[in-house]
Write a protein that holds these residues in place. Structure first.
Motif, PDB file in Angstrom:
ATOM      1  N   SER A 236     -11.803  44.417  -4.944  1.00 60.58           N
ATOM      2  CA  SER A 236     -10.932  44.392  -5.880  1.00 60.58           C
ATOM      3  C   SER A 236     -11.275  43.335  -7.110  1.00 60.58           C
ATOM      4  O   SER A 236     -12.477  42.839  -6.643  1.00 60.58           O
ATOM      5  CB  SER A 236      -9.445  44.222  -5.464  1.00 60.58           C
ATOM      6  N   PRO A 237     -10.852  43.258  -8.173  1.00 62.57           N
ATOM      7  CA  PRO A 237     -11.396  42.010  -9.170  1.00 62.57           C
ATOM      8  C   PRO A 237     -11.185  40.721  -8.564  1.00 62.57           C
ATOM      9  O   PRO A 237     -11.911  40.006  -8.895  1.00 62.57           O
ATOM     10  CB  PRO A 237     -10.413  42.364 -10.281  1.00 62.57           C
ATOM     11  N   THR A 238     -10.343  40.742  -7.398  1.00 61.76           N
ATOM     12  CA  THR A 238     -10.173  39.368  -6.749  1.00 61.76           C
ATOM     13  C   THR A 238     -10.834  39.144  -5.673  1.00 61.76           C
ATOM     14  O   THR A 238     -10.695  38.104  -5.022  1.00 61.76           O
ATOM     15  CB  THR A 238      -8.689  39.015  -6.939  1.00 61.76           C
ATOM     16  N   GLU A 239     -11.497  40.237  -5.020  1.00 61.55           N
ATOM     17  CA  GLU A 239     -12.022  40.162  -3.541  1.00 61.55           C
ATOM     18  C   GLU A 239     -13.332  40.841  -3.727  1.00 61.55           C
ATOM     19  O   GLU A 239     -13.601  42.045  -4.025  1.00 61.55           O
ATOM     20  CB  GLU A 239     -11.038  40.769  -2.614  1.00 61.55           C
ATOM     21  N   MET A 240     -14.350  40.168  -3.358  1.00 65.94           N
ATOM     22  CA  MET A 240     -15.814  40.331  -3.402  1.00 65.94           C
ATOM     23  C   MET A 240     -16.447  39.654  -2.130  1.00 65.94           C
ATOM     24  O   MET A 240     -16.503  38.496  -2.221  1.00 65.94           O
ATOM     25  CB  MET A 240     -16.460  40.195  -4.638  1.00 65.94           C
TER      26      MET A 240
END
Length: 425
Positions: A236-240
């Motif tokens: 997600s945009p906040t989880e890499m």
């Protein structure tokens, strides 16, 4: 003579009527719209223009996506244009004619007293990475590509930007010290920040297939360079999360791009004498490594499964990198300083800043060797001052963009300007 289409509609066999008309080409389909109101409604309700457009565009998905996005952005209407696909079909015909004849509309846009160091774009936006002094943070200008209006101005990290990419509403940006920032354009905030290596020389990044690939060039000696590759899964945009890392000794990443099937990575040795191309799968496993296609003085580009090289002697070669075969060679008669590639065209630039356009000769992939050498479609005399620091040239199926950066006399400032050559207008 019986009106078969009207009879089928009368008998509530509209699907059969639509199927009959679906075999027509665009000229016949347009003529059928004027036969009667019944025929017109069959064509409209059956969405036959959309069917025809998708049929002729099925081998050109990148172009199809660009044209749809442009039409929607220009009209600000994403749902209610019942003539959209008819317009797109004829726009595509116009586009092909304009490229063949060298017809385009030129627009010049001043970017202001800024110094652009890197530029990229997608189907919606153009991004400019601005150079900065040590006392001023780097920043990014975001423009709507079709209205040419400024949308965002993002102030980021202190160091210079080395690479930049936009994917939907996310901007991935790397900096000279190894810092990676991920911006969310919806919130205009940095949603991720990380650094894979503190002592770096250069950073190349690329996001595709749900992965973010970071290639950090590290000094391993007075003249030697190693590369640390970090593969992150974008949840997600906040989880890499980091899936794996690898180290490539004595090599630096010069290019990292992707298509539907591969990541294409060009690596060069510290001396520059050895250049290799790696084709990696969508999970970034190396499946092909080719050592003899690119020479040290070549310009090169990869797009949609094809590698094109251009030499300082003006020789252009089109390669199938999977089979490692050169499918066509010709002499452009010009020293090639730069080369860019879309899914349809090759753009080269000589030392004087002149641009030359060629068709990418892959229309009949089974008989490329027997096709005549392509002739130059047209030439563009460069009006921009070209220097090694200019991002200078971006190419896709609709436009050729060049950027000039000039110093302002008697100041420490620079000004930049964008020239757009539009082949659809």
């Amino acid at each position: 003579m019986a009106d078969i289409i009207s009879l089928l509609v009368k008998w509530h066999m509209n699907l059969i009527a639509e199927n009959i008309l679906s075999f027509l080409d665009h000229t016949s389909l347009q003529s059928c719209e004027f036969v009667s109101k019944t025929w017109y409604l069959v064509i409209r309700n059956g969405k036959l223009w959309e069917w025809l457009y998708r049929r002729v565009s099925q081998k050109k998905p990148l172009l199809q996506n660009l044209m749809i996005r442009r039409q929607l952005e220009a009209k600000h209407d994403t749902e209610n244009d019942e003539f959209l696909y008819k317009k797109l079909f004829y726009a595509q015909q116009t586009l092909e004619q304009n490229w063949s004849s060298g017809q385009y509309k030129t627009s010049l846009k001043a970017l202001g007293e800024v110094s652009v160091s890197i530029c990229t774009m997608d189907a919606c936006r153009i991004l400019y990475g601005l150079r900065t002094s040590p006392s001023v943070p780097s920043s990014i200008m975001v423009w709507n590509r079709w209205t040419m209006e400024s949308e965002h101005y993002l102030v980021g990290h202190q160091e210079w930007i080395t690479d930049m990419q936009i994917c939907g509403d996310l901007i991935f940006c790397s900096y000279y010290d190894g810092t990676i920032l991920v911006w969310n354009l919806k919130t205009k905030e940095v949603v991720q920040q990380f650094q894979d290596q503190e002592v770096v020389d250069w950073v190349v990044i690329h996001a595709a297939h749900g992965l973010l690939i970071t290639c950090t060039s590290i000094s391993s000696g007075p003249t030697d360079r190693d590369t640390l590759v970090t593969i992150r899964r974008i949840h997600s945009p906040t989880e890499m999360t980091i899936e794996k890392t690898e180290e490539i000794s004595n090599m630096k990443v010069n290019m990292l791009v992707s298509d539907d099937n591969y990541f294409a990575v060009v690596l060069s040795s510290s001396s520059g004498n050895c250049i290799k191309l790696q084709l990696r799968s969508v999970d970034f496993q190396c499946v092909h490594e080719i050592n003899n296609l690119i020479s040290s003085d070549d310009s090169y580009a990869y797009h949609s499964g094809w590698l094109v090289t251009g030499s300082s002697e003006g020789i252009i070669k089109v390669w199938n990198p999977v089979t490692q075969t050169c499918v066509q060679t010709w002499n452009s008669q010009e020293k090639i300083e730069d080369l860019h590639l879309s899914s349809r065209h090759i753009i080269t630039r000589n030392a004087d800043g002149k641009l030359f356009a060629w068709n990418l000769p892959i229309s009949d992939c089974s008989n490329l060797e027997n096709q005549p050498s392509p002739s130059c479609l047209f030439q563009i005399n460069g009006t921009e001052e070209v220097s090694i620091m200019d991002p200078s040239l971006i190419v896709d199926e609709l436009q050729v963009l060049t950027i000039s950066v000039k110093d302002i006399p008697n100041t420490n400032a620079s000004s930049s300007a964008l020239t757009v050559r539009d082949f659809l207008n």
